[in-house]
Design a protein around this motif. Sequence first.
Motif, PDB file in Angstrom:
ATOM      1  N   ASP A 112       0.807  -1.218   0.000  1.00  0.00           N
ATOM      2  CA  ASP A 112       0.000   0.000   0.000  1.00  0.00           C
ATOM      3  C   ASP A 112       0.841   1.270   0.000  1.00  0.00           C
ATOM      4  O   ASP A 112       0.426   2.299  -0.520  1.00  0.00           O
ATOM      5  CB  ASP A 112      -0.922  -0.010   1.227  1.00  0.00           C
ATOM      6  N   TRP A 164      -6.602   3.781  -1.720  1.00  0.00           N
ATOM      7  CA  TRP A 164      -7.424   3.591  -0.511  1.00  0.00           C
ATOM      8  C   TRP A 164      -6.757   4.193   0.711  1.00  0.00           C
ATOM      9  O   TRP A 164      -7.428   4.678   1.630  1.00  0.00           O
ATOM     10  CB  TRP A 164      -7.793   2.125  -0.298  1.00  0.00           C
ATOM     11  N   VAL A 165      -5.413   4.177   0.709  1.00  0.00           N
ATOM     12  CA  VAL A 165      -4.662   4.743   1.829  1.00  0.00           C
ATOM     13  C   VAL A 165      -4.910   6.253   1.906  1.00  0.00           C
ATOM     14  O   VAL A 165      -5.102   6.824   2.977  1.00  0.00           O
ATOM     15  CB  VAL A 165      -3.155   4.455   1.640  1.00  0.00           C
ATOM     16  N   GLU A 167      -7.505   7.829   0.641  1.00  0.00           N
ATOM     17  CA  GLU A 167      -8.916   8.093   0.944  1.00  0.00           C
ATOM     18  C   GLU A 167      -9.183   8.081   2.440  1.00  0.00           C
ATOM     19  O   GLU A 167     -10.073   8.770   2.930  1.00  0.00           O
ATOM     20  CB  GLU A 167      -9.798   7.024   0.268  1.00  0.00           C
ATOM     21  N   LYS A 168      -8.412   7.282   3.158  1.00  0.00           N
ATOM     22  CA  LYS A 168      -8.633   7.137   4.602  1.00  0.00           C
ATOM     23  C   LYS A 168      -8.054   8.275   5.422  1.00  0.00           C
ATOM     24  O   LYS A 168      -8.359   8.422   6.593  1.00  0.00           O
ATOM     25  CB  LYS A 168      -7.964   5.841   5.063  1.00  0.00           C
ATOM     26  N   LEU A 169      -7.191   9.068   4.803  1.00  0.00           N
ATOM     27  CA  LEU A 169      -6.507  10.136   5.557  1.00  0.00           C
ATOM     28  C   LEU A 169      -7.475  11.233   5.966  1.00  0.00           C
ATOM     29  O   LEU A 169      -8.449  11.517   5.267  1.00  0.00           O
ATOM     30  CB  LEU A 169      -5.426  10.777   4.690  1.00  0.00           C
ATOM     31  N   GLU A 170      -7.172  11.868   7.089  1.00  0.00           N
ATOM     32  CA  GLU A 170      -7.906  13.082   7.473  1.00  0.00           C
ATOM     33  C   GLU A 170      -6.907  14.239   7.394  1.00  0.00           C
ATOM     34  O   GLU A 170      -6.149  14.476   8.331  1.00  0.00           O
ATOM     35  CB  GLU A 170      -8.431  12.958   8.899  1.00  0.00           C
ATOM     36  N   ARG A 188       0.459   7.708  10.206  1.00  0.00           N
ATOM     37  CA  ARG A 188      -0.998   7.729  10.062  1.00  0.00           C
ATOM     38  C   ARG A 188      -1.475   6.619   9.123  1.00  0.00           C
ATOM     39  O   ARG A 188      -2.469   5.935   9.381  1.00  0.00           O
ATOM     40  CB  ARG A 188      -1.478   9.085   9.524  1.00  0.00           C
ATOM     41  N   CYS A 189      -0.768   6.440   8.011  1.00  0.00           N
ATOM     42  CA  CYS A 189      -1.169   5.406   7.052  1.00  0.00           C
ATOM     43  C   CYS A 189      -1.010   4.013   7.664  1.00  0.00           C
ATOM     44  O   CYS A 189      -1.884   3.149   7.521  1.00  0.00           O
ATOM     45  CB  CYS A 189      -0.327   5.495   5.780  1.00  0.00           C
ATOM     46  N   GLY A 192      -3.589   3.108   9.973  1.00  0.00           N
ATOM     47  CA  GLY A 192      -4.821   2.815   9.246  1.00  0.00           C
ATOM     48  C   GLY A 192      -4.788   1.468   8.540  1.00  0.00           C
ATOM     49  O   GLY A 192      -5.723   1.123   7.820  1.00  0.00           O
ATOM     50  N   ALA A 194      -2.167   0.275   6.434  1.00  0.00           N
ATOM     51  CA  ALA A 194      -1.407   0.190   5.181  1.00  0.00           C
ATOM     52  C   ALA A 194      -0.186  -0.717   5.355  1.00  0.00           C
ATOM     53  O   ALA A 194       0.517  -0.631   6.356  1.00  0.00           O
ATOM     54  CB  ALA A 194      -0.960   1.580   4.749  1.00  0.00           C
TER      55      ALA A 194
END
Length: 233
Positions: A112, A164-165, A167-170, A188-189, A192, A194
């Motif tokens: 990822d 997708w990685v 997309e998940k970030l804020e 952060r990734c 989540g 990755a």
Amino acid sequence: MKKIVAVATYNEAENLERLVRSILSLDLGLDIVIVDDNSPDGTGDIADALAAETGRVKVVHRPGKLGLGTATLESVRFALEHGYDILVTMDADFSHDPMYLPAILEKAAGFDIVIGSRYVHGGGVVNWPFSRRLISFLVNFYCRTVFRIPVHDYSGAYRAYRRWVLEKLEPDAFISKGYSFQEEMLVRCARGGARTAEVPIVFVDRAVGATKANRAEMIRSGLALLRLGLWEF
Ligand SMILES: Nc1nc2c(ncn2[C@@H]2O[C@H](COP(=O)(O)OP(=O)(O)O)[C@@H](O)[C@H]2O)c(=O)[nH]1
Ligand SMILES: [Mg+2]
């Protein structure tokens, strides 16, 4: 698979055109997005000219120097908005040689996040002063100890991310604006879910132009990493 390379630029007039041509000449089907911070040396105009000429280059102009971290987040937004499956980030100054792009992209088929890594077998650093090597060693030692992601080069900015990685970030949650963004992004990734991999690269310090790393930025980034390690994660 739609793939895009993001290059953040601040005063890279001497590097940008050669870099863009070098990436496109690899014929890997890559588009390029340049995020320029109104560089006083006219890098933004060079980017616009390359966009008009090649049709493969997009340019995001920002009003002033807002940091490499926020420039990278800008490229994340661009990649998501325009439907890209893979985002590759790299520096404009040839420290990240485009010749590694095929290996990085190949690895991204199974992972990822792929990091172009200086600190695995086959990787290395050329022409960096002792002070930069020392800071990089300390930062990576700290990150490996505190964050415990199976990665050797937390600071490398030459990376591929799967959609997708991203997309998940804020994006609003990030505390880093500048150099510590790389470490924060990775943590952060990985938190989540990755999966990470490294591909060896030899990082060669820029031959032309000047570094944007200065003492204030180093201190800001160091404090951000302490905060991340001790309080946030
Ligand atoms: N857009 C933008 N790009 C930046 C900024 N700071 C650095 N960069 C770019 O980020 C990359 C790495 O910066 P560089 O000065 O080479 O850092 P060094 O390799 O650590 O010495 C280069 O492509 C720079 O042009 C910034 O504030 N805004
Ligand atoms: Mg550099």
